[in-house]
Design a protein around this motif. Structure first.
Motif, PDB file in Angstrom:
ATOM      1  N   UNK A  84       0.797  -1.228   0.000  1.00  0.00           N
ATOM      2  CA  UNK A  84       0.000   0.000   0.000  1.00  0.00           C
ATOM      3  C   UNK A  84       0.822   1.267   0.000  1.00  0.00           C
ATOM      4  N   UNK A  85       2.097   1.181  -0.372  1.00  0.00           N
ATOM      5  CA  UNK A  85       2.955   2.367  -0.407  1.00  0.00           C
ATOM      6  C   UNK A  85       2.595   3.254  -1.587  1.00  0.00           C
ATOM      7  N   UNK A  86       2.159   4.487  -1.328  1.00  0.00           N
ATOM      8  CA  UNK A  86       1.756   5.362  -2.425  1.00  0.00           C
ATOM      9  C   UNK A  86       2.922   5.810  -3.302  1.00  0.00           C
ATOM     10  N   UNK A  87       2.597   6.090  -4.544  1.00  0.00           N
ATOM     11  CA  UNK A  87       3.541   6.599  -5.533  1.00  0.00           C
ATOM     12  C   UNK A  87       3.833   8.064  -5.212  1.00  0.00           C
ATOM     13  N   UNK A  88       5.092   8.389  -5.008  1.00  0.00           N
ATOM     14  CA  UNK A  88       5.478   9.771  -4.720  1.00  0.00           C
ATOM     15  C   UNK A  88       5.875  10.534  -5.976  1.00  0.00           C
TER      16      UNK A  88
END
Length: 75
Positions: A53-57
């Motif tokens: 669930x790591x968002x795209x930065x």
């Protein structure tokens, strides 16, 4: 984990840099020892580790506000 205000500020600059912004190079270098915390979820290039669930930065989608309006409560 506890961070000093300087460490938080440096990590914010690291995230800004990772997302394609112009993060302060000295702060980004100081954040290097703690950057693994960001890389675990966002990946080496900031594209996000979707499995966890790591968002795209690197895109223009922000869950809160686009930096530099980060708060120490978000890190």
């Amino acid at each position: 984990l506890e961070f000093t205000e300087q460490e938080i500020s440096d990590l914010v600059e690291f995230v800004i840099d990772m997302s394609g912004g112009s993060g302060n190079t000295d702060a980004v270098a100081r954040a290097a020892p703690n950057s693994q915390l960001c890389i675990e979820c966002h990946g080496e290039e900031g594209y996000g580790y979707k499995k966890y669930g790591g968002p795209d930065l690197t895109d223009n989608v922000w869950l809160y506000r686009r930096p530099p309006i980060f708060s120490s409560t978000w890190i």
